[in-house]
Motif scaffolding. Structure first.
Motif, mmCIF file in Angstrom:
data_model
loop_
_atom_site.group_PDB
_atom_site.id
_atom_site.type_symbol
_atom_site.label_atom_id
_atom_site.label_comp_id
_atom_site.label_asym_id
_atom_site.label_seq_id
_atom_site.Cartn_x
_atom_site.Cartn_y
_atom_site.Cartn_z
ATOM 1 N N VAL A 172 1.019 -1.348 0.117
ATOM 2 C CA VAL A 172 0.351 0.235 -0.306
ATOM 3 C C VAL A 172 1.056 0.980 0.021
ATOM 4 O O VAL A 172 0.523 2.550 -0.514
ATOM 5 C CB VAL A 172 -0.732 0.281 1.253
ATOM 6 N N THR A 173 1.837 0.959 1.062
ATOM 7 C CA THR A 173 3.163 2.701 1.293
ATOM 8 C C THR A 173 3.817 2.230 -0.518
ATOM 9 O O THR A 173 4.389 3.332 -0.457
ATOM 10 C CB THR A 173 3.523 2.720 1.840
ATOM 11 N N ASP A 174 3.996 1.809 -1.472
ATOM 12 C CA ASP A 174 4.836 1.843 -2.141
ATOM 13 C C ASP A 174 3.950 3.025 -3.540
ATOM 14 O O ASP A 174 3.019 3.186 -3.382
ATOM 15 C CB ASP A 174 4.810 -0.364 -3.621
ATOM 16 N N LYS A 175 5.082 3.435 -3.968
ATOM 17 C CA LYS A 175 4.604 4.610 -4.714
ATOM 18 C C LYS A 175 3.972 4.391 -6.233
ATOM 19 O O LYS A 175 3.095 4.930 -6.502
ATOM 20 C CB LYS A 175 5.524 5.476 -5.105
ATOM 21 N N GLU A 177 -3.495 4.152 -8.323
ATOM 22 C CA GLU A 177 -4.566 4.574 -7.567
ATOM 23 C C GLU A 177 -5.520 5.072 -7.408
ATOM 24 O O GLU A 177 -6.371 5.588 -7.916
ATOM 25 C CB GLU A 177 -4.603 3.825 -5.872
ATOM 26 N N GLU A 178 -3.997 6.465 -8.269
ATOM 27 C CA GLU A 178 -4.741 7.911 -8.766
ATOM 28 C C GLU A 178 -5.183 7.822 -10.386
ATOM 29 O O GLU A 178 -6.864 8.794 -10.068
ATOM 30 C CB GLU A 178 -3.546 9.473 -8.493
ATOM 31 N N TYR A 200 1.664 1.938 -6.983
ATOM 32 C CA TYR A 200 0.017 1.461 -6.002
ATOM 33 C C TYR A 200 -0.318 2.597 -5.626
ATOM 34 O O TYR A 200 -1.641 2.545 -6.440
ATOM 35 C CB TYR A 200 0.094 0.473 -5.380
ATOM 36 N N GLN A 201 -0.496 3.497 -5.433
ATOM 37 C CA GLN A 201 -0.504 5.233 -5.489
ATOM 38 C C GLN A 201 -1.068 5.664 -6.163
ATOM 39 O O GLN A 201 -2.136 6.008 -6.314
ATOM 40 C CB GLN A 201 0.624 5.665 -4.257
ATOM 41 N N ARG A 208 -9.078 6.733 -10.027
ATOM 42 C CA ARG A 208 -9.260 7.317 -9.999
ATOM 43 C C ARG A 208 -9.817 8.507 -10.660
ATOM 44 O O ARG A 208 -10.880 9.343 -10.502
ATOM 45 C CB ARG A 208 -9.483 8.338 -8.265
#
Length: 72
Positions: free
Chosen positions: A58-61, A67-68, A63-64, A71
């Motif tokens: 989850v804290t992997d860049k 997700e962005e 992954y973030q 969205r």
């Protein structure tokens, strides 16, 4: 409502509650005796390892960023 149905429902509820209470009593008695302590400790270590893996994902860049993008 027929009285027979009411009696059956009440007996089923009381029986279920009694069964759960006895099951819990046995479980805590087993844990208190120390027999289940090692098993719980091993399970806790396994859960901590899984949590650490999930935190790293989850804290992997990447992954973030994914997700962005999703969205949008």
């Amino acid at each position: 409502m027929d009285i027979g149905v009411v009696v059956i429902v009440v007996v089923a509820i009381v029986g279920g509650v009694a069964y759960d209470a006895l099951k819990m009593r046995y479980k805590y008695r087993h844990l208190a005796s120390g027999k289940g302590f090692d098993e719980l400790q091993q399970e806790l270590l396994a859960v901590k390892e899984r949590l650490a893996t999930l935190e790293s994902i989850v804290t992997d860049k990447k992954y973030q960023l994914k997700e962005e993008i999703n969205r949008l």
